[in-house]
Design an enzyme around this catalytic site. Structure first.
Site, PDB file in Angstrom:
ATOM      1  N   GLU A   1       0.828  -1.216   0.000  1.00  0.00           N
ATOM      2  CA  GLU A   1       0.000   0.000   0.000  1.00  0.00           C
ATOM      3  C   GLU A   1       0.857   1.259   0.000  1.00  0.00           C
ATOM      4  OE1 GLU A   1      -3.337   0.674  -0.210  1.00  0.00           O
ATOM      5  OE2 GLU A   1      -3.378  -1.401  -0.864  1.00  0.00           O
TER       6      GLU A   1
ATOM      7  N   CYS B   1     -12.383   2.365 -14.482  1.00  0.00           N
ATOM      8  CA  CYS B   1     -12.805   3.749 -14.221  1.00  0.00           C
ATOM      9  C   CYS B   1     -11.563   4.638 -14.122  1.00  0.00           C
ATOM     10  CB  CYS B   1     -13.634   3.805 -12.940  1.00  0.00           C
ATOM     11  SG  CYS B   1     -14.519   5.353 -12.758  1.00  0.00           S
TER      12      CYS B   1
ATOM     13  N   CYS C   1     -16.810   2.648 -19.537  1.00  0.00           N
ATOM     14  CA  CYS C   1     -18.111   2.434 -18.896  1.00  0.00           C
ATOM     15  C   CYS C   1     -18.848   1.228 -19.470  1.00  0.00           C
ATOM     16  CB  CYS C   1     -18.973   3.686 -19.046  1.00  0.00           C
ATOM     17  SG  CYS C   1     -18.184   5.133 -18.350  1.00  0.00           S
TER      18      CYS C   1
ATOM     19  N   CYS D   1     -18.193  -1.751 -17.437  1.00  0.00           N
ATOM     20  CA  CYS D   1     -18.186  -1.515 -15.984  1.00  0.00           C
ATOM     21  C   CYS D   1     -19.289  -2.268 -15.245  1.00  0.00           C
ATOM     22  CB  CYS D   1     -18.318  -0.011 -15.725  1.00  0.00           C
ATOM     23  SG  CYS D   1     -18.329   0.365 -13.977  1.00  0.00           S
TER      24      CYS D   1
ATOM     25  N   CYS E   1     -24.348   4.175 -11.733  1.00  0.00           N
ATOM     26  CA  CYS E   1     -23.447   5.324 -11.898  1.00  0.00           C
ATOM     27  C   CYS E   1     -24.142   6.538 -12.512  1.00  0.00           C
ATOM     28  CB  CYS E   1     -22.267   4.892 -12.773  1.00  0.00           C
ATOM     29  SG  CYS E   1     -21.090   6.220 -13.013  1.00  0.00           S
TER      30      CYS E   1
HETATM   31 FE1  SF4 Z   1     -16.612   4.754 -13.842  1.00  0.00          FE
HETATM   32 FE2  SF4 Z   1     -19.234   5.020 -13.776  1.00  0.00          FE
HETATM   33 FE3  SF4 Z   1     -18.025   4.551 -16.068  1.00  0.00          FE
HETATM   34 FE4  SF4 Z   1     -18.128   2.665 -14.215  1.00  0.00          FE
HETATM   35  S1  SF4 Z   1     -19.840   3.547 -15.339  1.00  0.00           S
HETATM   36  S2  SF4 Z   1     -16.340   3.219 -15.442  1.00  0.00           S
HETATM   37  S3  SF4 Z   1     -17.990   3.867 -12.349  1.00  0.00           S
HETATM   38  S4  SF4 Z   1     -17.811   6.361 -14.808  1.00  0.00           S
END
Ligand code: SF4
Length: 363
Positions: free
Chosen positions: A41, A196, A203, A206, A212
């Protein structure tokens, strides 16, 4: 969808995705222990995973346990950090290792208050240690997680403002599940690092797209908001590669506090100073200039440094300042050197002027 439902499905969707696509073979994901999570980390702060991997492996080989780290001389620890930057992190690691060995009898603390009192461990790092290594439901909020949550909630206030950070911590706490928290923490970090991302969020791939707001409002590309920083100032300095007759070079150890703290460096001064006066008044050295190497730019958080390497020769061996050493080139690469100094050294080694080479510009 109620807030509670959103919270549950968000973490469930993320966990499902992590199971299928998450990274699970990074070196610190094997033989998980608080010590290994902590080191990874700290190394991963401001640094890419691919850069960290060889550093982490080398560090673990030399310091496989917290006791070994505590017992090692700081200089040796700094050698393992050389090139990673932000050297205060390495000094903090060393201090914290000593505290854990002496005050905690070699047992890594497993609660938030004790962890955040240790040098270099903030709330997010403590959260990562507690959730990944101890599987205690504790939120994290590193840069990747801030970005994901700011987008999921379309938060358009400045992400560095205290109020925004407080709000993000509240959200991070709400989303952190009680079960499988070790995977959840890795999953949300992974999402920020792989899908992201800052400039081109993917997206379409995602797993939390349906939650989102930034996706729904097509604002992901301009979130999170960050106040524009003023341009950083520029500085210019000479860095002296001073060679004696034995072809050894003069190195100076920086004080612990300040830039490149504890690391070894070439003597250096601002370019508005006279080289001759500086070297004589600081080190009692008289030198002859041999060559000026191409400059090198290095950006620190608060300023940009133009480094001008100057190769010099001297007949003097005695130097009037402590924390200095004449070192053979072959040994110099073993020192804890900041990355730009290692670069200057390597450039020099590939383009070495000879002792006999003279210059038309004595200093
Ligand atoms: Fe990021 Fe939202 Fe796109 Fe997912 S949908 S990659 S959380 S901006």
């Amino acid at each position: 969808m109620s807030r509670l439902e959103k919270k549950c499905t968000f973490s469930t969707d993320l966990l499902k995705w992590f199971e299928l696509f998450g990274r699970k073979d990074l070196p610190w994901q094997k033989n998980i222990s608080p010590y290994r999570v902590w080191i990874s980390e700290i190394m991963l702060q401001q640094t890419q995973v691919q850069t960290v991997i060889p550093y982490f492996n080398r560090f673990m080989k030399s310091f496989p346990t917290i006791k070994k780290l505590a017992q090692a001389p700081l200089d040796f620890v700094l050698q393992h950090w050389a090139g990673l930057g932000y050297y205060a992190r390495a000094r903090h690691l060393h201090r914290t290792a000593n505290i854990i060995v002496t005050q905690y009898k070699n047992h890594f603390p497993d609660e938030l208050t004790s962890l955040t009192q240790l040098p270099g461990i903030g709330r997010s790092t403590a959260g990562a240690i507690l959730s990944i290594a101890f599987q205690k439901p504790t939120p994290i909020l590193d840069g990747n997680v801030k970005r994901v949550l700011a987008r999921v909630h379309a938060i358009d206030t400045d992400i560095s403002e205290t109020k925004t950070i407080q709000l993000l911590w509240e959200l991070a706490t709400q989303y952190t599940p009680k079960r499988n928290v070790h995977h959840y923490t890795q999953a949300i970090m992974d999402l920020g690092a792989t899908l992201c991302t800052r400039t081109k969020p993917r997206c379409t791939a995602c797993p939390v797209q349906k939650h989102c707001l930034a996706f729904l409002t097509d604002t992901a590309h301009r979130l999170p908001q960050k106040k524009k920083r003023n341009p950083i100032p520029h500085k210019e300095q000479f860095f002296f590669l001073i060679m004696n007759k034995k072809k050894q070079f003069l190195f100076v150890q920086n004080p612990e506090r300040g830039i490149w703290g504890g690391l070894w460096c070439f003597p250096h001064c601002d370019t508005h100073q006279s080289i001759e006066t500086y070297l004589y008044s600081t080190y009692s050295l008289t030198c002859r200039q041999i060559k000026i190497l191409p400059p090198l730019r290095h950006t620190f958080t608060h300023f940009e440094l133009n480094m001008i390497p100057v190769v010099l020769q001297t007949h003097t061996r005695r130097v009037s300042l402590g924390a200095t050493q004449w070192i053979d080139l072959s040994q110099a690469t073993q020192l804890a050197l900041p990355a730009p100094i290692a670069k200057i050294l390597s450039r020099y080694m590939h383009n070495t002027p000879t002792w006999e080479e003279t210059s038309s510009c004595p200093v």
